[in-house]
Design an enzyme around this catalytic site. Structure first.
Site, PDB file in Angstrom:
ATOM      1  N   HIS A  38       0.861  -1.273   0.165  1.00  0.00           N
ATOM      2  CA  HIS A  38      -0.031   0.098   0.141  1.00  0.00           C
ATOM      3  C   HIS A  38       1.118   1.328   0.138  1.00  0.00           C
ATOM      4  O   HIS A  38       2.134   1.302  -0.030  1.00  0.00           O
ATOM      5  CB  HIS A  38      -0.708   0.020   1.241  1.00  0.00           C
ATOM      6  CG  HIS A  38      -1.769  -1.179   1.656  1.00  0.00           C
ATOM      7  ND1 HIS A  38      -3.113  -1.083   1.341  1.00  0.00           N
ATOM      8  CD2 HIS A  38      -1.635  -2.191   2.471  1.00  0.00           C
ATOM      9  CE1 HIS A  38      -3.614  -2.268   1.776  1.00  0.00           C
ATOM     10  NE2 HIS A  38      -2.622  -2.894   2.313  1.00  0.00           N
ATOM     11  N   GLU A 120       2.287  -0.851   4.394  1.00  0.00           N
ATOM     12  CA  GLU A 120       2.192   0.458   3.755  1.00  0.00           C
ATOM     13  C   GLU A 120       3.613   1.096   3.768  1.00  0.00           C
ATOM     14  O   GLU A 120       4.525   1.082   4.547  1.00  0.00           O
ATOM     15  CB  GLU A 120       1.477   1.437   4.904  1.00  0.00           C
ATOM     16  CG  GLU A 120       0.164   1.154   5.264  1.00  0.00           C
ATOM     17  CD  GLU A 120      -0.832   1.656   4.236  1.00  0.00           C
ATOM     18  OE1 GLU A 120      -0.471   2.329   3.263  1.00  0.00           O
ATOM     19  OE2 GLU A 120      -2.134   1.176   4.506  1.00  0.00           O
ATOM     20  N   HIS A 159      -2.297  -2.968  -3.585  1.00  0.00           N
ATOM     21  CA  HIS A 159      -3.856  -2.759  -3.094  1.00  0.00           C
ATOM     22  C   HIS A 159      -4.536  -2.484  -4.299  1.00  0.00           C
ATOM     23  O   HIS A 159      -5.997  -2.949  -4.321  1.00  0.00           O
ATOM     24  CB  HIS A 159      -4.006  -1.483  -2.263  1.00  0.00           C
ATOM     25  CG  HIS A 159      -5.218  -1.188  -1.256  1.00  0.00           C
ATOM     26  ND1 HIS A 159      -5.291  -0.096  -0.498  1.00  0.00           N
ATOM     27  CD2 HIS A 159      -6.187  -2.276  -0.929  1.00  0.00           C
ATOM     28  CE1 HIS A 159      -6.595  -0.151   0.174  1.00  0.00           C
ATOM     29  NE2 HIS A 159      -6.994  -1.496  -0.310  1.00  0.00           N
ATOM     30  N   ASP A 169      -3.293   2.544  -4.985  1.00  0.00           N
ATOM     31  CA  ASP A 169      -2.061   2.315  -4.274  1.00  0.00           C
ATOM     32  C   ASP A 169      -1.388   1.024  -4.449  1.00  0.00           C
ATOM     33  O   ASP A 169      -2.332   0.024  -4.559  1.00  0.00           O
ATOM     34  CB  ASP A 169      -2.084   2.826  -2.913  1.00  0.00           C
ATOM     35  CG  ASP A 169      -3.031   1.829  -2.124  1.00  0.00           C
ATOM     36  OD1 ASP A 169      -4.304   1.948  -2.372  1.00  0.00           O
ATOM     37  OD2 ASP A 169      -2.591   1.358  -0.887  1.00  0.00           O
TER      38      ASP A 169
END
Length: 187
Positions: A38, A120, A159, A169
């Site tokens: 992400h 992330e 994602h 993303d």
């Protein structure tokens, strides 16, 4: 990495309550078979600061930025964050279910949070990522692949791959070719 605790050594542990237990099969075995990449920046396209920690910790004040009013009250998290400078922050133990994927599917299976680990990258779809982020992502990926052998190179997705049309993303700025080249050399 400690498989019992699900914690990454040398990662800064940040408080988070936005997670729960993964469900096991009839024998209690938990399936973790997908890695999802992400990006996040708070406010959008701004880096640094405490806001990602606050979002995942459930204490982001909507008064701190106009954008935060739009996301007030959402309950999301990720297992790991790689900051622009390469710092690793862990919010959720890897064996627990983080709330990073939302409505999603991979290989015909819905609810990717149930069987995935989310990482992330501090970034935005259209801003190039730092080389140190790729290097740290490589190290984390190698640890995760060793710990969870059902996650293969073919079971690493963005994602946008698991929620097409809803999420974009890690975006076009993420160099999948570079990341996969690093993986192929080192795994």
């Amino acid at each position: 990495m400690n498989l019992h605790t699900g914690l990454i050594e040398n990662a800064r542990q940040a408080p988070c309550t936005h997670f729960d237990e993964r469900e096991g099969d009839a024998n209690g075995i938990v399936d973790i078979s997908l890695l999802v990449i992400h990006n996040i920046s708070l406010p959008p396209k701004e880096f640094g600061g405490p806001y990602i920690d606050q979002l995942f910790g459930g204490c982001l004040s909507p008064d701190d930025h106009p954008f935060f009013q739009e996301i007030a009250g959402i309950r999301v998290s990720s297992h790991l964050l790689i900051r622009r400078d390469g710092e690793v922050v862990q919010y959720v133990p890897l064996h627990k279910r983080a709330w990073h994927a939302g409505a999603s599917s991979f290989d015909g299976r819905e609810k990717c949070n149930d069987f995935s680990i989310g990482i992330e990258l501090e970034g935005a779809d259209d801003i190039p990522y730092e080389e140190v982020q790729y290097q740290v992502l490589l190290k984390l990926t190698k640890l995760i692949l060793r710990a969870y052998p059902d996650i293969t190179l073919q079971r690493i997705a963005g994602h946008s791959d698991i929620a097409p049309g809803r999420k974009t993303d890690p975006g076009p700025a993420f160099d999948w070719q570079h990341y996969r080249k690093l993986l192929n050399k080192n795994v």
